[in-house]
Design a protein around this motif. Structure first.
Motif, PDB file in Angstrom:
ATOM      1  N   TYR A 126      67.030  58.285  40.607  1.00  0.00           N
ATOM      2  CA  TYR A 126      66.191  57.079  40.709  1.00  0.00           C
ATOM      3  C   TYR A 126      65.217  57.137  41.880  1.00  0.00           C
ATOM      4  N   LEU A 180      68.442  57.057  32.309  1.00  0.00           N
ATOM      5  CA  LEU A 180      68.637  55.608  32.156  1.00  0.00           C
ATOM      6  C   LEU A 180      69.920  55.172  32.862  1.00  0.00           C
ATOM      7  N   PHE A 189      69.138  54.820  36.561  1.00  0.00           N
ATOM      8  CA  PHE A 189      68.353  53.627  36.895  1.00  0.00           C
ATOM      9  C   PHE A 189      69.149  52.340  36.710  1.00  0.00           C
ATOM     10  N   TYR A 190      69.869  52.226  35.594  1.00  0.00           N
ATOM     11  CA  TYR A 190      70.609  50.977  35.393  1.00  0.00           C
ATOM     12  C   TYR A 190      71.781  50.841  36.376  1.00  0.00           C
ATOM     13  N   LEU A 219      65.999  42.122  31.946  1.00  0.00           N
ATOM     14  CA  LEU A 219      66.322  43.550  31.811  1.00  0.00           C
ATOM     15  C   LEU A 219      66.450  43.851  30.319  1.00  0.00           C
ATOM     16  N   GLU A 234      67.980  46.672  28.682  1.00  0.00           N
ATOM     17  CA  GLU A 234      68.755  47.904  28.535  1.00  0.00           C
ATOM     18  C   GLU A 234      68.998  48.262  27.064  1.00  0.00           C
ATOM     19  N   ALA A 253      65.954  49.715  25.714  1.00  0.00           N
ATOM     20  CA  ALA A 253      65.686  50.996  26.376  1.00  0.00           C
ATOM     21  C   ALA A 253      66.546  52.104  25.771  1.00  0.00           C
ATOM     22  N   PRO A 255      61.299  55.990  32.629  1.00  0.00           N
ATOM     23  CA  PRO A 255      61.654  54.561  32.667  1.00  0.00           C
ATOM     24  C   PRO A 255      60.732  53.765  33.610  1.00  0.00           C
ATOM     25  N   LEU A 288      62.285  49.448  31.266  1.00  0.00           N
ATOM     26  CA  LEU A 288      63.582  49.051  31.832  1.00  0.00           C
ATOM     27  C   LEU A 288      63.727  47.539  31.844  1.00  0.00           C
ATOM     28  N   ALA A 327      62.934  51.447  39.322  1.00  0.00           N
ATOM     29  CA  ALA A 327      62.039  51.909  38.257  1.00  0.00           C
ATOM     30  C   ALA A 327      61.306  53.135  38.781  1.00  0.00           C
TER      31      ALA A 327
END
Lengths: 484, 95
Positions: free
Chosen positions: A4, A26, A29-30, A46, A48, A51, A70, A114, A162
């Motif tokens: 990230y 992903l 990032f999440y 969000l 997700e 995504a 993302p 995202l 992000a």
């Protein structure tokens, strides 16, 4: 460094060589969002589930300039099937039936959304405190504002929530939060990027642009979003260059002007020192630097606070509780329904600007205010034109101070001064970038603004890239405690 | 420059209602801003042509051809109140 923390171009390389998968990315990032979002509060929504769906679809044909990258999208950019609130109560449950052109371009390039980021309500503000939902916090100091109005986008990029983001800039709303959050923010020339699907604030000033971790990423995103769109009659028909071609360390012979009127204003000494030190590094690298005169710059903010509210008062007339958005329950007739809907749905700053614009356009005041401001606009534009005849670029600070504390600015007029260096650019329709050039004694980032002539994004990117390579501060990230 | 009465008048034009408690504050804030923009009068703009758009552009025309549009159900999906495929609003003409 974690995934990230990486830039878009670094992630592109890792994805292309199959070193990492889109889902791993992903996940990273999440997980990061899960760890810091409670403190930063960059996102309104969000996405997700969507995504992960997009990631699945990508697998079949892994191509596109941004395949698997993302990104965060400011919540005034329409996303089909995903709430687009403008951080306003009046649009709290609005789900657009179509995508903004920039959003479809990102999708075509394979980018993954995202989530949608927080902002000052309808992009009116410089701190994201005017959000109808909650303020976003600056990742460098959670007591401070991230700037605005694209504060959610800038904070998300700075906090590693992000890889990059889109924002919009009407008077500094990309560059000022980028400066406060220590990231790169580019406002393109008016007309370079389609505004179709951008919820309108001031139509003759609004422009969409990237907020990224470095200049290379800004060029990569600009390549995807720039270009003519028949859905926006102000979008310009022209050959779009490959902006990554300007990523070279070379300012030899470039002529750079420093507007006296900017540097003689009363603003933070540390900001001034840091910006001038950056300019000196460019001079050492071969640029020719001279002080120049921009006499009308001092009037840009006053013209802005006529033009922008006037256009806003007209654009925001559509929020009446009829076709979409909030409708007041307390209404016996139509006029009462309109008034109560708007009264309950809009925040104070939005009301103030609608009132200001309505006043400036009202019978008997039109010539004195609106027409006068449009004439001053001509003078400002001509001042810039004259300078760009002789100089390649102009440099100034992005903001007069580093990030201020949340709640510190109580007077609207005082808050407006935060955009004193960025507003003239929108009035003239020219492009400008903000890049980090140093840190003050509170370890808060300082932004340096590079301005260029209409469609001069290439040269701006080249100078910004050169300075970024010399300064070697682009990998500095805020230290955020992660909650588990 | 601007008084409470003006604020009430403008609010009505803009379909806004300012709460009684806020009227004074709004008046003062709007007055401050208007006093600030007064500085535009320091500039002589005699004979200056006003600019609406900074990037020179002629009329943008296209062929008059039927294209795609948003279907009715989708256009109505966000309506706070709807009936028979139309937006519904409170009564406009009284009995």
């Amino acid at each position: 460094m974690e995934l990230y923390d990486l830039t878009i171009h670094e992630l592109k390389d890792k994805l292309a060589s199959r070193e990492i998968s889109v889902n791993e990315l992903l996940d990273s990032f999440y997980k990061r969002i899960g760890g810091v979002e409670e403190k930063v509060k960059a996102y309104v929504t969000l996405t997700e589930k969507e995504a992960r769906e997009s990631a699945k679809e990508l697998k079949a044909e892994f191509k596109g300039k941004l395949a698997g990258i993302p990104l965060a999208i400011k919540d005034n950019l329409s996303t089909e099937g995903i709430k687009t609130t403008c951080s306003s109560r009046i649009l709290e449950n609005y789900v657009p039936p179509y995508d903004a052109t920039v959003v479809s371009r990102l999708k075509e390039a394979g980018a993954i959304t995202l989530g949608k980021t927080n902002m000052d309500e309808f992009a009116m503000g410089s701190s994201t405190e005017n959000s109808g939902f909650f303020p976003t916090r600056n990742p460098w100091d959670l007591e401070r504002a991230p700037g605005g109005s694209s504060g959610g986008s800038a904070a998300a990029v700075a906090a590693g929530e992000a890889a990059g983001a889109l924002g919009s800039d009407t008077g500094g709303s990309i560059r000022q939060p980028a400066a406060f959050c220590g990231v790169v923010g580019l406002k393109p020339t008016y007309g370079l990027v389609s505004r179709y699907g951008l919820v309108a604030f001031a139509s003759s000033l609004d422009q969409i642009g990237p907020i990224t971790k470095d200049v290379e990423d800004a060029a990569i995103l600009l390549n995807v979003i720039a270009g003519h769109d028949p859905m926006d009659s102000t979008s310009v028909k022209m050959e779009i260059p490959d902006y990554t071609r300007f990523l070279k360390e070379d300012v030899q012979g470039m002529k750079i002007g420093l507007p006296r009127e900017y540097f003689s204003m009363d603003f933070a000494a540390e900001v001034k020192e840091s910006v001038l030190a950056g300019v000196q590094r460019l001079e050492e690298a071969g640029a020719k630097v001279e002080e120049v005169n921009l006499p009308s710059a001092d009037y840009a903010l006053a013209a802005y606070y006529i033009i922008a509210p006037a256009e806003a008062s007209s654009n925001l007339a559509r929020y009446d509780g009829v076709r979409y958005g909030y409708r007041s329950k307390k209404a016996h007739d139509v006029k009462e329904m309109f008034t109560n809907t708007r009264n309950e749905g809009f925040g104070d700053e939005v009301k103030r600007r609608i009132m200001l614009g309505t006043y400036a356009l009202s019978s008997g005041y039109y010539d004195a205010f609106y027409l006068k401001a449009q004439k001053v606009r001509t003078m400002i534009k001509e001042d810039f034109d004259r300078l760009f005849y002789e100089y390649d670029l102009l440099i100034s600070p992005t903001t007069p101070t580093t990030a201020f504390k949340i709640g510190e600015m109580t007077d609207p007029l005082e808050m407006y001064q935060a955009d004193i260096f960025t507003v003239p650019v929108n009035i003239a329709g020219i492009p400008a970038i903000s890049i980090p050039c140093g840190f003050d004694s509170n370890n808060l980032p300082i932004g340096l603004q590079i301005m260029g002539p209409h469609f001069g994004e290439g040269k701006i990117i080249q100078a910004a890239y050169t300075l970024e390579q010399i300064l070697e501060i682009k990998d500095r990230r805020p230290e955020l405690e992660v909650s588990v | 420059m601007i008084n409470k009465k003006d604020v009430e008048y403008i609010a009505n034009l803009a379909n806004l209602k300012i709460d009684e408690d806020d009227k004074e504050l709004f008046t003062r804030q709007l007055d401050d801003i208007l006093n600030y923009v007064e500085k535009l009068n320091e500039l002589d703009t005699e004979g200056v042509v006003p600019t609406a758009y900074t990037v020179p552009m002629k009329n943008v025309l296209r062929e008059d051809r039927v294209g795609l549009s948003i279907p009715r159900e989708k256009a109505l999906a966000n309506a706070p109140d709807k009936k028979d495929g139309q937006f519904r609003v409170p009564r406009i003409i009284s009995e």
